[in-house]
Design a protein around this motif. Structure first.
Motif, PDB file in Angstrom:
ATOM      1  N   GLN A   4    -102.367  88.471 -48.557  1.00  0.00           N
ATOM      2  CA  GLN A   4    -101.501  87.720 -49.645  1.00  0.00           C
ATOM      3  C   GLN A   4    -100.189  87.253 -48.561  1.00  0.00           C
ATOM      4  O   GLN A   4     -99.847  86.039 -48.898  1.00  0.00           O
ATOM      5  CB  GLN A   4    -100.882  88.595 -50.800  1.00  0.00           C
ATOM      6  N   LEU A   5     -99.800  88.243 -47.826  1.00  0.00           N
ATOM      7  CA  LEU A   5     -98.500  87.762 -47.003  1.00  0.00           C
ATOM      8  C   LEU A   5     -99.021  86.771 -46.029  1.00  0.00           C
ATOM      9  O   LEU A   5     -98.203  85.728 -45.644  1.00  0.00           O
ATOM     10  CB  LEU A   5     -98.115  88.977 -46.400  1.00  0.00           C
ATOM     11  N   GLN A   6    -100.095  86.976 -45.454  1.00  0.00           N
ATOM     12  CA  GLN A   6    -100.745  85.756 -44.430  1.00  0.00           C
ATOM     13  C   GLN A   6    -100.844  84.447 -45.166  1.00  0.00           C
ATOM     14  O   GLN A   6    -100.406  83.380 -44.649  1.00  0.00           O
ATOM     15  CB  GLN A   6    -102.170  86.173 -43.783  1.00  0.00           C
ATOM     16  N   THR A   7    -101.413  84.463 -46.427  1.00  0.00           N
ATOM     17  CA  THR A   7    -101.653  83.065 -47.159  1.00  0.00           C
ATOM     18  C   THR A   7    -100.287  82.538 -47.582  1.00  0.00           C
ATOM     19  O   THR A   7    -100.001  81.274 -47.533  1.00  0.00           O
ATOM     20  CB  THR A   7    -102.210  83.575 -48.451  1.00  0.00           C
ATOM     21  N   TRP A   8     -99.343  83.422 -47.892  1.00  0.00           N
ATOM     22  CA  TRP A   8     -97.984  82.991 -48.029  1.00  0.00           C
ATOM     23  C   TRP A   8     -97.369  82.237 -46.907  1.00  0.00           C
ATOM     24  O   TRP A   8     -96.656  81.156 -46.939  1.00  0.00           O
ATOM     25  CB  TRP A   8     -97.116  84.063 -48.748  1.00  0.00           C
ATOM     26  N   ALA A   9     -97.312  82.925 -45.793  1.00  0.00           N
ATOM     27  CA  ALA A   9     -96.915  82.373 -44.729  1.00  0.00           C
ATOM     28  C   ALA A   9     -97.523  80.964 -44.116  1.00  0.00           C
ATOM     29  O   ALA A   9     -96.773  80.049 -43.804  1.00  0.00           O
ATOM     30  CB  ALA A   9     -96.892  83.557 -43.335  1.00  0.00           C
ATOM     31  N   LEU A  12     -96.094  78.215 -46.547  1.00  0.00           N
ATOM     32  CA  LEU A  12     -94.784  77.915 -46.108  1.00  0.00           C
ATOM     33  C   LEU A  12     -94.836  77.073 -44.937  1.00  0.00           C
ATOM     34  O   LEU A  12     -94.137  76.420 -44.742  1.00  0.00           O
ATOM     35  CB  LEU A  12     -94.173  79.231 -46.010  1.00  0.00           C
ATOM     36  N   LYS A  13     -95.652  77.414 -43.909  1.00  0.00           N
ATOM     37  CA  LYS A  13     -95.636  76.779 -42.575  1.00  0.00           C
ATOM     38  C   LYS A  13     -96.103  75.255 -43.070  1.00  0.00           C
ATOM     39  O   LYS A  13     -95.624  74.290 -42.281  1.00  0.00           O
ATOM     40  CB  LYS A  13     -96.710  77.367 -41.652  1.00  0.00           C
ATOM     41  N   LYS A  14     -97.077  75.057 -43.765  1.00  0.00           N
ATOM     42  CA  LYS A  14     -97.556  73.716 -44.028  1.00  0.00           C
ATOM     43  C   LYS A  14     -96.527  72.925 -44.883  1.00  0.00           C
ATOM     44  O   LYS A  14     -96.339  71.745 -44.590  1.00  0.00           O
ATOM     45  CB  LYS A  14     -98.777  73.842 -45.135  1.00  0.00           C
ATOM     46  N   GLN A  15     -95.780  73.596 -45.810  1.00  0.00           N
ATOM     47  CA  GLN A  15     -94.537  72.781 -46.292  1.00  0.00           C
ATOM     48  C   GLN A  15     -93.400  72.347 -45.546  1.00  0.00           C
ATOM     49  O   GLN A  15     -93.038  71.348 -45.686  1.00  0.00           O
ATOM     50  CB  GLN A  15     -94.017  73.967 -47.480  1.00  0.00           C
ATOM     51  N   VAL A  16     -93.218  73.284 -44.410  1.00  0.00           N
ATOM     52  CA  VAL A  16     -92.436  72.571 -43.403  1.00  0.00           C
ATOM     53  C   VAL A  16     -92.827  71.592 -42.819  1.00  0.00           C
ATOM     54  O   VAL A  16     -92.008  70.505 -42.628  1.00  0.00           O
ATOM     55  CB  VAL A  16     -91.951  73.801 -42.469  1.00  0.00           C
ATOM     56  N   TYR A  59     -84.911  89.367 -40.237  1.00  0.00           N
ATOM     57  CA  TYR A  59     -85.873  88.553 -40.813  1.00  0.00           C
ATOM     58  C   TYR A  59     -85.647  88.220 -42.137  1.00  0.00           C
ATOM     59  O   TYR A  59     -86.334  87.411 -42.722  1.00  0.00           O
ATOM     60  CB  TYR A  59     -87.294  89.915 -41.184  1.00  0.00           C
ATOM     61  N   LEU A  60     -84.326  88.554 -42.793  1.00  0.00           N
ATOM     62  CA  LEU A  60     -83.730  87.902 -44.076  1.00  0.00           C
ATOM     63  C   LEU A  60     -83.840  86.484 -44.002  1.00  0.00           C
ATOM     64  O   LEU A  60     -84.210  85.879 -44.942  1.00  0.00           O
ATOM     65  CB  LEU A  60     -82.800  88.701 -44.597  1.00  0.00           C
ATOM     66  N   ASP A  61     -83.157  86.067 -42.900  1.00  0.00           N
ATOM     67  CA  ASP A  61     -83.221  84.689 -42.891  1.00  0.00           C
ATOM     68  C   ASP A  61     -84.495  83.687 -42.876  1.00  0.00           C
ATOM     69  O   ASP A  61     -84.628  82.810 -43.619  1.00  0.00           O
ATOM     70  CB  ASP A  61     -82.283  84.036 -41.658  1.00  0.00           C
ATOM     71  N   ASP A  62     -85.561  84.480 -42.279  1.00  0.00           N
ATOM     72  CA  ASP A  62     -86.826  83.648 -42.184  1.00  0.00           C
ATOM     73  C   ASP A  62     -87.560  84.093 -43.579  1.00  0.00           C
ATOM     74  O   ASP A  62     -88.235  83.150 -44.089  1.00  0.00           O
ATOM     75  CB  ASP A  62     -87.844  84.563 -41.099  1.00  0.00           C
ATOM     76  N   VAL A  63     -87.163  85.179 -44.465  1.00  0.00           N
ATOM     77  CA  VAL A  63     -88.025  85.175 -45.638  1.00  0.00           C
ATOM     78  C   VAL A  63     -87.104  84.870 -46.765  1.00  0.00           C
ATOM     79  O   VAL A  63     -87.765  84.368 -47.803  1.00  0.00           O
ATOM     80  CB  VAL A  63     -87.833  86.880 -45.751  1.00  0.00           C
ATOM     81  N   ILE A  64     -85.853  84.654 -46.634  1.00  0.00           N
ATOM     82  CA  ILE A  64     -85.081  84.137 -47.774  1.00  0.00           C
ATOM     83  C   ILE A  64     -84.426  82.559 -47.429  1.00  0.00           C
ATOM     84  O   ILE A  64     -84.722  81.630 -48.417  1.00  0.00           O
ATOM     85  CB  ILE A  64     -83.773  84.871 -47.922  1.00  0.00           C
ATOM     86  N   LEU A  65     -83.963  82.273 -46.388  1.00  0.00           N
ATOM     87  CA  LEU A  65     -83.294  81.077 -45.943  1.00  0.00           C
ATOM     88  C   LEU A  65     -84.523  79.806 -46.088  1.00  0.00           C
ATOM     89  O   LEU A  65     -84.181  78.830 -46.630  1.00  0.00           O
ATOM     90  CB  LEU A  65     -82.488  80.986 -44.831  1.00  0.00           C
ATOM     91  N   VAL A  66     -85.481  80.281 -45.229  1.00  0.00           N
ATOM     92  CA  VAL A  66     -86.365  79.152 -45.064  1.00  0.00           C
ATOM     93  C   VAL A  66     -86.990  78.777 -46.373  1.00  0.00           C
ATOM     94  O   VAL A  66     -87.100  77.659 -46.631  1.00  0.00           O
ATOM     95  CB  VAL A  66     -87.453  79.331 -43.852  1.00  0.00           C
ATOM     96  N   PRO A  67     -87.836  79.719 -47.034  1.00  0.00           N
ATOM     97  CA  PRO A  67     -88.232  79.412 -48.339  1.00  0.00           C
ATOM     98  C   PRO A  67     -87.486  78.643 -49.461  1.00  0.00           C
ATOM     99  O   PRO A  67     -87.821  77.687 -50.111  1.00  0.00           O
ATOM    100  CB  PRO A  67     -88.823  80.592 -48.806  1.00  0.00           C
ATOM    101  N   LEU A  68     -86.205  79.012 -49.370  1.00  0.00           N
ATOM    102  CA  LEU A  68     -85.224  78.334 -50.635  1.00  0.00           C
ATOM    103  C   LEU A  68     -84.982  76.847 -49.867  1.00  0.00           C
ATOM    104  O   LEU A  68     -84.871  76.103 -50.879  1.00  0.00           O
ATOM    105  CB  LEU A  68     -83.862  79.234 -50.484  1.00  0.00           C
ATOM    106  N   GLY A  69     -84.734  76.597 -48.889  1.00  0.00           N
ATOM    107  CA  GLY A  69     -84.393  75.471 -48.349  1.00  0.00           C
ATOM    108  C   GLY A  69     -85.697  74.394 -48.417  1.00  0.00           C
ATOM    109  O   GLY A  69     -85.506  73.299 -48.850  1.00  0.00           O
ATOM    110  N   VAL A  70     -86.932  75.053 -48.129  1.00  0.00           N
ATOM    111  CA  VAL A  70     -88.096  74.109 -48.453  1.00  0.00           C
ATOM    112  C   VAL A  70     -88.333  73.953 -49.826  1.00  0.00           C
ATOM    113  O   VAL A  70     -88.613  72.601 -50.242  1.00  0.00           O
ATOM    114  CB  VAL A  70     -89.353  75.196 -47.889  1.00  0.00           C
ATOM    115  N   MET A  71     -87.968  74.610 -50.716  1.00  0.00           N
ATOM    116  CA  MET A  71     -88.190  74.547 -52.036  1.00  0.00           C
ATOM    117  C   MET A  71     -87.094  73.398 -52.825  1.00  0.00           C
ATOM    118  O   MET A  71     -87.588  72.713 -53.301  1.00  0.00           O
ATOM    119  CB  MET A  71     -87.716  75.947 -53.047  1.00  0.00           C
ATOM    120  N   LEU A  72     -85.906  73.574 -52.062  1.00  0.00           N
ATOM    121  CA  LEU A  72     -84.947  72.674 -52.513  1.00  0.00           C
ATOM    122  C   LEU A  72     -85.111  71.301 -52.207  1.00  0.00           C
ATOM    123  O   LEU A  72     -85.356  70.342 -52.748  1.00  0.00           O
ATOM    124  CB  LEU A  72     -83.443  73.280 -52.012  1.00  0.00           C
TER     125      LEU A  72
END
Length: 125
Positions: A4-9, A12-16, A59-72
């Motif tokens: 599940q973690l690999q799928t999520w990553a 996220l990479k595709k969204q970037v 690792y918090l910036d990669d796990v929190i900041l990037v996904p929040l920025g992508v979503m916004l």
């Protein structure tokens, strides 16, 4: 759980990648473009704001900041732009990710300036 973690990553990479193509589109409004540029530059930067060797925080910036920025940024993009960007991202995902060396250099300069500031603080005491 690891799967599940690999799928999520991967998602996220595709969204970037989608944001990378969306901000380059002329139909993208400038506020969305600005946020997308920041998110993409940070995600593709070879240097993190908080280095990964710092326990937990690194690792918090990669796990929190990037996904929040992508979503916004995705919420601010027009649907037509996103559709075209998704097609381009699919093609690009077959290759490697683009690197933003300018932003990497900028983060290096920020860390150097912070180190010099700390040294100057202790020298002037």
């Amino acid at each position: 759980m690891f799967t599940q973690l690999q799928t999520w990553a991967r998602r996220l990479k595709k969204q970037v990648f989608v944001l990378y193509y969306a901000y380059r589109d002329d139909r993208t409004p400038w506020p969305a473009k600005l946020i997308a540029i920041c998110v993409v530059a940070y995600a593709f930067s070879p240097i993190d704001l908080i280095p990964d060797f710092i326990p937990i925080l690194g690792y918090l910036d990669d796990v929190i900041l990037v996904p929040l920025g992508v979503m916004l940024a995705l919420r601010m993009m027009p649907d037509a732009v996103l559709a075209d960007a998704r097609e381009q991202a699919e093609e690009r995902m077959k290759g490697g990710k683009p690197k933003n060396w300018f932003v990497g250099a900028l983060f290096i300069l920020i860390w150097i300036a912070a180190a010099v500031g700390v040294v100057m603080l202790f020298v002037n005491r």
